[in-house]
Design a protein around this motif. Sequence first.
Motif, PDB file in Angstrom:
ATOM      1  N   UNK A  12       0.814  -1.204   0.000  1.00  0.00           N
ATOM      2  CA  UNK A  12       0.000   0.000   0.000  1.00  0.00           C
ATOM      3  C   UNK A  12       0.853   1.261   0.000  1.00  0.00           C
ATOM      4  N   UNK A  13       1.953   1.219   0.763  1.00  0.00           N
ATOM      5  CA  UNK A  13       2.861   2.369   0.801  1.00  0.00           C
ATOM      6  C   UNK A  13       3.497   2.620  -0.560  1.00  0.00           C
ATOM      7  N   UNK A  14       3.975   1.552  -1.194  1.00  0.00           N
ATOM      8  CA  UNK A  14       4.591   1.705  -2.513  1.00  0.00           C
ATOM      9  C   UNK A  14       3.578   2.199  -3.544  1.00  0.00           C
ATOM     10  N   UNK A  15       2.353   1.702  -3.469  1.00  0.00           N
ATOM     11  CA  UNK A  15       1.322   2.138  -4.408  1.00  0.00           C
ATOM     12  C   UNK A  15       0.984   3.620  -4.208  1.00  0.00           C
ATOM     13  N   UNK A  16       0.940   4.065  -2.957  1.00  0.00           N
ATOM     14  CA  UNK A  16       0.704   5.490  -2.683  1.00  0.00           C
ATOM     15  C   UNK A  16       1.832   6.350  -3.247  1.00  0.00           C
ATOM     16  N   UNK A  17       3.067   5.880  -3.098  1.00  0.00           N
ATOM     17  CA  UNK A  17       4.205   6.634  -3.628  1.00  0.00           C
ATOM     18  C   UNK A  17       4.141   6.735  -5.145  1.00  0.00           C
ATOM     19  N   UNK A  18       3.733   5.632  -5.802  1.00  0.00           N
ATOM     20  CA  UNK A  18       3.599   5.668  -7.256  1.00  0.00           C
ATOM     21  C   UNK A  18       2.475   6.612  -7.678  1.00  0.00           C
ATOM     22  N   UNK A  19       1.376   6.618  -6.935  1.00  0.00           N
ATOM     23  CA  UNK A  19       0.220   7.433  -7.311  1.00  0.00           C
ATOM     24  C   UNK A  19       0.482   8.922  -7.108  1.00  0.00           C
ATOM     25  N   UNK A  55      10.859   7.010  -8.576  1.00  0.00           N
ATOM     26  CA  UNK A  55       9.837   6.120  -9.129  1.00  0.00           C
ATOM     27  C   UNK A  55      10.421   4.792  -9.606  1.00  0.00           C
ATOM     28  N   UNK A  56      11.610   4.821 -10.182  1.00  0.00           N
ATOM     29  CA  UNK A  56      12.217   3.563 -10.643  1.00  0.00           C
ATOM     30  C   UNK A  56      12.452   2.622  -9.465  1.00  0.00           C
ATOM     31  N   UNK A  57      12.969   3.178  -8.371  1.00  0.00           N
ATOM     32  CA  UNK A  57      13.216   2.348  -7.184  1.00  0.00           C
ATOM     33  C   UNK A  57      11.901   1.852  -6.591  1.00  0.00           C
ATOM     34  N   UNK A  58      10.874   2.729  -6.576  1.00  0.00           N
ATOM     35  CA  UNK A  58       9.578   2.332  -6.019  1.00  0.00           C
ATOM     36  C   UNK A  58       8.980   1.185  -6.827  1.00  0.00           C
ATOM     37  N   UNK A  59       9.080   1.261  -8.149  1.00  0.00           N
ATOM     38  CA  UNK A  59       8.537   0.186  -8.991  1.00  0.00           C
ATOM     39  C   UNK A  59       9.255  -1.133  -8.712  1.00  0.00           C
ATOM     40  N   UNK A  60      10.571  -1.076  -8.585  1.00  0.00           N
ATOM     41  CA  UNK A  60      11.342  -2.294  -8.280  1.00  0.00           C
ATOM     42  C   UNK A  60      10.942  -2.856  -6.918  1.00  0.00           C
ATOM     43  N   UNK A  61      10.831  -1.945  -5.911  1.00  0.00           N
ATOM     44  CA  UNK A  61      10.453  -2.396  -4.561  1.00  0.00           C
ATOM     45  C   UNK A  61       9.047  -2.984  -4.552  1.00  0.00           C
ATOM     46  N   UNK A  62       8.126  -2.380  -5.303  1.00  0.00           N
ATOM     47  CA  UNK A  62       6.754  -2.896  -5.344  1.00  0.00           C
ATOM     48  C   UNK A  62       6.719  -4.268  -6.015  1.00  0.00           C
ATOM     49  N   UNK A  63       7.464  -4.426  -7.098  1.00  0.00           N
ATOM     50  CA  UNK A  63       7.504  -5.720  -7.785  1.00  0.00           C
ATOM     51  C   UNK A  63       8.076  -6.798  -6.874  1.00  0.00           C
ATOM     52  N   UNK A  64       9.151  -6.452  -6.144  1.00  0.00           N
ATOM     53  CA  UNK A  64       9.759  -7.416  -5.212  1.00  0.00           C
ATOM     54  C   UNK A  64       8.793  -7.764  -4.091  1.00  0.00           C
ATOM     55  N   UNK A  65       8.087  -6.743  -3.589  1.00  0.00           N
ATOM     56  CA  UNK A  65       7.154  -6.994  -2.492  1.00  0.00           C
ATOM     57  C   UNK A  65       5.985  -7.856  -2.959  1.00  0.00           C
ATOM     58  N   UNK A  66       5.528  -7.657  -4.193  1.00  0.00           N
ATOM     59  CA  UNK A  66       4.446  -8.499  -4.712  1.00  0.00           C
ATOM     60  C   UNK A  66       4.895  -9.955  -4.810  1.00  0.00           C
ATOM     61  N   UNK A  67       6.137 -10.170  -5.229  1.00  0.00           N
ATOM     62  CA  UNK A  67       6.657 -11.550  -5.310  1.00  0.00           C
ATOM     63  C   UNK A  67       6.735 -12.174  -3.925  1.00  0.00           C
ATOM     64  N   UNK A  68       7.231 -11.389  -2.964  1.00  0.00           N
ATOM     65  CA  UNK A  68       7.308 -11.900  -1.591  1.00  0.00           C
ATOM     66  C   UNK A  68       5.923 -12.179  -1.034  1.00  0.00           C
ATOM     67  N   UNK A  69       4.974 -11.302  -1.401  1.00  0.00           N
ATOM     68  CA  UNK A  69       3.614 -11.491  -0.880  1.00  0.00           C
ATOM     69  C   UNK A  69       2.983 -12.769  -1.427  1.00  0.00           C
ATOM     70  N   UNK A  70       3.177 -13.012  -2.719  1.00  0.00           N
ATOM     71  CA  UNK A  70       2.633 -14.249  -3.293  1.00  0.00           C
ATOM     72  C   UNK A  70       3.283 -15.472  -2.643  1.00  0.00           C
TER      73      UNK A  70
END
Length: 293
Positions: free
Chosen positions: A24-31, A259-274
């Motif tokens: 949620x934090x990463x998504x807010x930063x992207x938005x 934004x580039x770092x946020x996208x990478x962190x969000x992608x990594x977090x989604x993988x960890x979440x799954x």
Amino acid sequence: MRVTQSMLASSSLRNLSRSYEKMGTYQDQLATGKKINRPSDDPVVAMKGMHYRTNLTEVEQYQRNISEAYQWMENSEAGIEQGTQVLQRVRELMVQAGNGSNSPDDLKAIGAEIKQLKEDLVGSANTQVAGKYIFNGTETKTPPVTLNADGTVAVAIDSSAFEIEVSKDVKLKANIDNNNVFNKELFDVMDSIEKALTSGDMSSSDDMLTKLDDRIDIMNAERAELGARYNRLELIEDRVGKQEVVATRILSDNEDADLEKVIIDLTSQESLHRAALSVGARIIQPSLMDFLR
């Protein structure tokens, strides 16, 4: 230590909740494009942001003040230039009137034009910018010159400096000293010239020409002084412009998200979440209640 099924389930749910919070934090930063969206996210960044934003707001206000100062100075110069042109025309007419071949009617005709030029000077002296009289010091709501019904001119000039803060602790005079430009002496000279032409008595024309030349010289000197302040204002504008660039960059470095770092962190977090969901499904075994549903 004994680990029960409920402990494993609670731990798994707690970790999943934290994972959702990070995503949620990463998504807010992207938005929003910002590192933080509320002071509690990072109090240090929030406090610095308030300071940097205040600094940027001050610089932007100085730029607006500089624009106002430009407006005053440019209109003041235009008024002086017009006044100088009028006086030059009056001088030409005086030289023309000094020709002994002019008849009384010719002199009256020249006097009529002098009267119109005097009224034009009154209009220049009462120049307004945004509803303010720029040739009357700090008394910007009052016209410095009044043309009476009988053709006489009343002059009430305030010579105070109208200062504008164009940088921190730097105030610049934006107006001119109207005592050197559209003052009573100027209109007295205009009146005397008009009366001499109307009456046909040009015996003191040389004296009037001398006084007229003096007024032209004083106007030119005031215009030169205004030009010096205009040049200084340009230097201040350049410095304030650089300050705005620096203040904007510092604010961006403090608040804007990478934004580039946020996208990478969000992608990594989604993988960890799954992965966490998959592991949690194996750990949390079905209970008897699940079979009874």
